[in-house]
Design a protein around this motif. Structure first.
Motif, mmCIF file in Angstrom:
data_model
loop_
_atom_site.group_PDB
_atom_site.id
_atom_site.type_symbol
_atom_site.label_atom_id
_atom_site.label_comp_id
_atom_site.label_asym_id
_atom_site.label_seq_id
_atom_site.Cartn_x
_atom_site.Cartn_y
_atom_site.Cartn_z
ATOM 1 N N SER A 101 2.023 21.375 16.576
ATOM 2 C CA SER A 101 1.595 22.770 16.506
ATOM 3 C C SER A 101 0.305 22.906 15.699
ATOM 4 N N VAL A 102 0.165 22.119 14.650
ATOM 5 C CA VAL A 102 -1.066 22.145 13.857
ATOM 6 C C VAL A 102 -2.224 21.600 14.688
ATOM 7 N N LYS A 103 -1.979 20.549 15.433
ATOM 8 C CA LYS A 103 -3.022 19.977 16.300
ATOM 9 C C LYS A 103 -3.434 20.988 17.366
ATOM 10 N N ALA A 104 -2.476 21.704 17.929
ATOM 11 C CA ALA A 104 -2.789 22.708 18.940
ATOM 12 C C ALA A 104 -3.619 23.836 18.336
ATOM 13 N N ALA A 105 -3.264 24.266 17.132
ATOM 14 C CA ALA A 105 -4.029 25.309 16.455
ATOM 15 C C ALA A 105 -5.443 24.827 16.161
ATOM 16 N N TRP A 106 -5.565 23.565 15.769
ATOM 17 C CA TRP A 106 -6.884 22.999 15.493
ATOM 18 C C TRP A 106 -7.721 22.961 16.769
ATOM 19 N N ASP A 107 -7.105 22.580 17.880
ATOM 20 C CA ASP A 107 -7.825 22.511 19.159
ATOM 21 C C ASP A 107 -8.381 23.871 19.561
ATOM 22 N N LYS A 108 -7.652 24.943 19.261
ATOM 23 C CA LYS A 108 -8.062 26.290 19.647
ATOM 24 C C LYS A 108 -9.036 26.922 18.660
ATOM 25 N N ALA A 109 -9.150 26.381 17.477
ATOM 26 C CA ALA A 109 -9.998 26.971 16.438
ATOM 27 C C ALA A 109 -11.476 26.824 16.795
ATOM 28 N N ALA A 145 -15.423 26.086 16.140
ATOM 29 C CA ALA A 145 -16.107 25.082 15.322
ATOM 30 C C ALA A 145 -16.604 25.721 14.031
ATOM 31 N N GLY A 146 -16.603 24.922 12.988
ATOM 32 C CA GLY A 146 -17.088 25.424 11.712
ATOM 33 C C GLY A 146 -16.475 24.658 10.557
ATOM 34 N N PRO A 147 -16.780 25.079 9.346
ATOM 35 C CA PRO A 147 -16.303 24.345 8.170
ATOM 36 C C PRO A 147 -14.778 24.349 8.017
ATOM 37 N N LYS A 193 -12.586 24.309 10.452
ATOM 38 C CA LYS A 193 -12.057 23.332 11.399
ATOM 39 C C LYS A 193 -12.297 21.917 10.878
ATOM 40 N N ASP A 194 -13.449 21.680 10.267
ATOM 41 C CA ASP A 194 -13.746 20.368 9.696
ATOM 42 C C ASP A 194 -12.774 20.021 8.573
ATOM 43 N N THR A 195 -12.504 20.999 7.714
ATOM 44 C CA THR A 195 -11.560 20.785 6.614
ATOM 45 C C THR A 195 -10.162 20.512 7.157
ATOM 46 N N ALA A 196 -9.764 21.274 8.155
ATOM 47 C CA ALA A 196 -8.440 21.082 8.750
ATOM 48 C C ALA A 196 -8.327 19.696 9.368
ATOM 49 N N LEU A 197 -9.395 19.198 9.973
ATOM 50 C CA LEU A 197 -9.373 17.864 10.573
ATOM 51 C C LEU A 197 -9.154 16.802 9.504
ATOM 52 N N THR A 201 -2.979 23.748 7.916
ATOM 53 C CA THR A 201 -2.644 25.080 8.416
ATOM 54 C C THR A 201 -3.400 26.146 7.632
ATOM 55 N N ASN A 202 -3.412 26.022 6.313
ATOM 56 C CA ASN A 202 -4.114 26.992 5.477
ATOM 57 C C ASN A 202 -5.614 26.966 5.715
ATOM 58 N N ALA A 203 -6.163 25.821 6.007
ATOM 59 C CA ALA A 203 -7.598 25.709 6.270
ATOM 60 C C ALA A 203 -7.993 26.455 7.542
#
Length: 51
Positions: free
Chosen positions: A3-11, A13-15, A17-21, A47-49
């Motif tokens: 679920s975190v990976k899916a949220a990251w995929d939909k986010a 681009a920006g800082p 998303k980079d932090t979450a990665l 998730t918080n990022a």
């Protein structure tokens, strides 16, 4: 983790998303090491990022 990976995929681009990665990659390492506490901590951070 999926679920975190899916949220990251939909986010967008920006800082955030980079932090979450970075946290997601740390999550993968902790998961491979069977470190549940570390996995949960990094998933929460990722998730918080994205918020």
């Amino acid at each position: 983790m999926t679920s975190v990976k899916a949220a990251w995929d939909k986010a967008p681009a920006g800082p955030r998303k980079d932090t979450a990665l970075k946290h997601y990659r740390a999550t993968e390492k902790a998961h491979m090491a069977k470190n549940d506490a570390g996995t949960n901590k990094e998933l929460d951070a990722a998730t918080n990022a994205l918020k």
